[in-house]
Design a protein around this motif. Structure first.
Motif, PDB file in Angstrom:
ATOM      1  N   ALA A 114      -4.497  -7.546  -5.398  1.00 26.54           N
ATOM      2  CA  ALA A 114      -3.724  -7.135  -4.221  1.00 26.54           C
ATOM      3  C   ALA A 114      -2.547  -8.086  -4.018  1.00 26.54           C
ATOM      4  O   ALA A 114      -1.428  -7.647  -3.718  1.00 26.54           O
ATOM      5  N   ASN A 115      -2.779  -9.372  -4.208  1.00 29.48           N
ATOM      6  CA  ASN A 115      -1.681 -10.344  -4.071  1.00 29.48           C
ATOM      7  C   ASN A 115      -0.558 -10.063  -5.060  1.00 29.48           C
ATOM      8  O   ASN A 115       0.628 -10.124  -4.712  1.00 29.48           O
ATOM      9  N   SER A 116      -0.930  -9.748  -6.306  1.00 29.38           N
ATOM     10  CA  SER A 116       0.102  -9.498  -7.312  1.00 29.38           C
ATOM     11  C   SER A 116       0.887  -8.233  -6.988  1.00 29.38           C
ATOM     12  O   SER A 116       2.095  -8.177  -7.227  1.00 29.38           O
ATOM     13  N   ILE A 117       0.226  -7.220  -6.436  1.00 30.95           N
ATOM     14  CA  ILE A 117       0.928  -5.988  -6.052  1.00 30.95           C
ATOM     15  C   ILE A 117       1.961  -6.297  -4.971  1.00 30.95           C
ATOM     16  O   ILE A 117       3.105  -5.830  -5.023  1.00 30.95           O
ATOM     17  N   PHE A 118       1.571  -7.094  -3.997  1.00 28.88           N
ATOM     18  CA  PHE A 118       2.479  -7.370  -2.886  1.00 28.88           C
ATOM     19  C   PHE A 118       3.520  -8.427  -3.226  1.00 28.88           C
ATOM     20  O   PHE A 118       4.415  -8.683  -2.428  1.00 28.88           O
ATOM     21  N   ASN A 119       3.407  -9.016  -4.411  1.00 28.20           N
ATOM     22  CA  ASN A 119       4.497  -9.857  -4.913  1.00 28.20           C
ATOM     23  C   ASN A 119       5.514  -9.039  -5.690  1.00 28.20           C
ATOM     24  O   ASN A 119       6.539  -9.575  -6.114  1.00 28.20           O
ATOM     25  N   HIS A 120       5.224  -7.754  -5.888  1.00 31.89           N
ATOM     26  CA  HIS A 120       6.171  -6.845  -6.545  1.00 31.89           C
ATOM     27  C   HIS A 120       7.447  -6.791  -5.727  1.00 31.89           C
ATOM     28  O   HIS A 120       7.415  -6.852  -4.491  1.00 31.89           O
ATOM     29  N   SER A 121       8.574  -6.667  -6.407  1.00 31.90           N
ATOM     30  CA  SER A 121       9.866  -6.738  -5.719  1.00 31.90           C
ATOM     31  C   SER A 121       9.988  -5.720  -4.590  1.00 31.90           C
ATOM     32  O   SER A 121      10.619  -5.984  -3.570  1.00 31.90           O
ATOM     33  N   MET A 159     -14.262   2.081  -7.002  1.00 33.68           N
ATOM     34  CA  MET A 159     -13.632   3.388  -6.797  1.00 33.68           C
ATOM     35  C   MET A 159     -12.603   3.316  -5.664  1.00 33.68           C
ATOM     36  O   MET A 159     -11.491   3.840  -5.774  1.00 33.68           O
ATOM     37  N   CYS A 160     -12.974   2.653  -4.581  1.00 36.53           N
ATOM     38  CA  CYS A 160     -12.064   2.526  -3.433  1.00 36.53           C
ATOM     39  C   CYS A 160     -10.828   1.718  -3.795  1.00 36.53           C
ATOM     40  O   CYS A 160      -9.723   2.028  -3.337  1.00 36.53           O
ATOM     41  N   SER A 161     -11.005   0.685  -4.597  1.00 38.59           N
ATOM     42  CA  SER A 161      -9.845  -0.129  -4.974  1.00 38.59           C
ATOM     43  C   SER A 161      -8.837   0.707  -5.751  1.00 38.59           C
ATOM     44  O   SER A 161      -7.626   0.558  -5.579  1.00 38.59           O
ATOM     45  N   GLY A 162      -9.343   1.614  -6.599  1.00 36.53           N
ATOM     46  CA  GLY A 162      -8.449   2.505  -7.328  1.00 36.53           C
ATOM     47  C   GLY A 162      -7.673   3.422  -6.400  1.00 36.53           C
ATOM     48  O   GLY A 162      -6.485   3.697  -6.629  1.00 36.53           O
ATOM     49  N   LEU A 163      -8.321   3.880  -5.340  1.00 36.60           N
ATOM     50  CA  LEU A 163      -7.648   4.755  -4.376  1.00 36.60           C
ATOM     51  C   LEU A 163      -6.581   3.991  -3.588  1.00 36.60           C
ATOM     52  O   LEU A 163      -5.529   4.543  -3.269  1.00 36.60           O
ATOM     53  N   VAL A 164      -6.856   2.732  -3.272  1.00 35.92           N
ATOM     54  CA  VAL A 164      -5.844   1.907  -2.600  1.00 35.92           C
ATOM     55  C   VAL A 164      -4.614   1.755  -3.486  1.00 35.92           C
ATOM     56  O   VAL A 164      -3.472   1.889  -3.028  1.00 35.92           O
ATOM     57  N   ILE A 165      -4.835   1.500  -4.772  1.00 37.50           N
ATOM     58  CA  ILE A 165      -3.716   1.365  -5.711  1.00 37.50           C
ATOM     59  C   ILE A 165      -2.937   2.673  -5.791  1.00 37.50           C
ATOM     60  O   ILE A 165      -1.701   2.679  -5.856  1.00 37.50           O
ATOM     61  N   TYR A 166      -3.660   3.802  -5.763  1.00 36.85           N
ATOM     62  CA  TYR A 166      -2.984   5.102  -5.780  1.00 36.85           C
ATOM     63  C   TYR A 166      -2.089   5.256  -4.547  1.00 36.85           C
ATOM     64  O   TYR A 166      -0.943   5.706  -4.662  1.00 36.85           O
TER      65      TYR A 166
END
Length: 299
Positions: A114-121, A159-166
């Motif tokens: 999650a941290n790496s996703i929110f470090n996305h530009s 499974m839930c983590s995959g849905l959050v990423i979606y």
């Protein structure tokens, strides 16, 4: 539909996965109601006067009504179709307008991924409120996620983590598409992708391609990179290397035969570009494929 929320426990295995769920729920806040609703545990419940600080990420999707959110730096209106993103350690407070109420769906999560996703530009520069509009597909994912945490069957965290990423990917996709409301430009890029994919074994001239599509090269390169994340030339090269990897893995062709079949003028040039894209030479790649094959055969 009655209000619902559930707070979850997690273990080291969930944390090692990189993204784990802490809470999820939905609520309809009627016109004139006090907010937030009672019943949330310490650390989540808050008053408008004090606000709160969470130690997790939260996504809040407003599908009806309006409201506001305040941070230390700004006050932002929340409208129907708003995504509200709360980051860890961010002081905030939000509420629906008394005259509208609202319908909210939310999820709280954390983890290294999650941290790496929110470090996305994109997410690192976006304000707390992102307007995406009403999307049934996002609502359906929230409902699917709620159903998973109701049952808590084995593997539901993953499974839930995959849905959050979606959901996060959907938000990013919606905002990127806003840059391409010009249908003719979008059509040009899509046609260019088809042409590029159909010419993987040739050294495609991108300037000629732009000319054939009746668009200036500079504009074509700019909008293509914004749309696809790569320049046309790099997109073409990436696909050629991908196809070369497939041939080296799934045929008896030598490195030399593969290079020439993909239209590269020399083995040296092919090897140089292959290493730039994959981090290894074609010879090293073939050696790793053979080692994996031998390992499987010995089992």
């Amino acid at each position: 539909m009655a209000n619902y929320f559930k707070y979850l426990t997690h273990n080291q295995e969930n944390e090692d996965w990189g993204l784990f769920i802490n809470v999820a729920g939905y609520a309809s806040i009627p016109i004139g109601s006090t907010y937030p609703p009672k019943g949330h545990p310490f650390g989540y419940e808050f008053s408008w006067e004090k606000g709160r600080v969470l130690h997790e990420y939260q996504i809040l999707y407003i599908t009806e009504g309006e409201g506001i959110i305040e941070t230390k730096d700004e006050t932002i209106p929340i409208k129907k179709g708003s995504i509200v993103i709360i980051r860890p350690e961010m002081w905030h407070r939000y509420k629906p307008l008394k005259k509208t109420g609202w319908h909210e769906s939310y999820i709280g999560f954390n983890g290294t991924f999650a941290n790496s996703i929110f470090n996305h530009s994109f997410f690192s520069t976006e304000p707390p409120v992102i307007q995406v509009g009403y999307h049934e597909s996002i609502i359906e994912v929230f409902l699917e996620l709620i159903n998973l945490i109701r049952d808590e069957k084995p593997g539901y965290h993953e499974m839930c983590s995959g849905l959050v990423i979606y959901i996060l990917g959907k938000i990013l996709s919606i905002k990127k598409k806003e840059d391409f409301n010009n249908k003719s430009i979008e059509s040009i890029i899509q046609n260019a992708c088809i042409i590029i994919r159909n010419n993987l074994t040739t050294n495609l001239n991108i300037e000629d391609l732009a000319s054939d599509l009746n668009i200036s090269y500079s504009l074509f390169r700019k909008v293509f990179k914004k749309y696809m994340g790569l320049s046309p030339a790099q997109y073409h090269l990436s696909l050629r290397i991908q196809q070369a990897k497939y041939l080296l893995s799934n045929s008896n062709m030598s490195i030399k035969e593969t290079a020439f079949s993909m239209g590269f003028c020399s083995i040296y040039y092919f090897s140089k570009l292959f290493k730039e894209k994959t981090g290894m030479t074609p010879a090293s790649f073939c050696k790793s494929i053979n080692a994996k094959f031998e390992e499987r055969e010995s089992q």
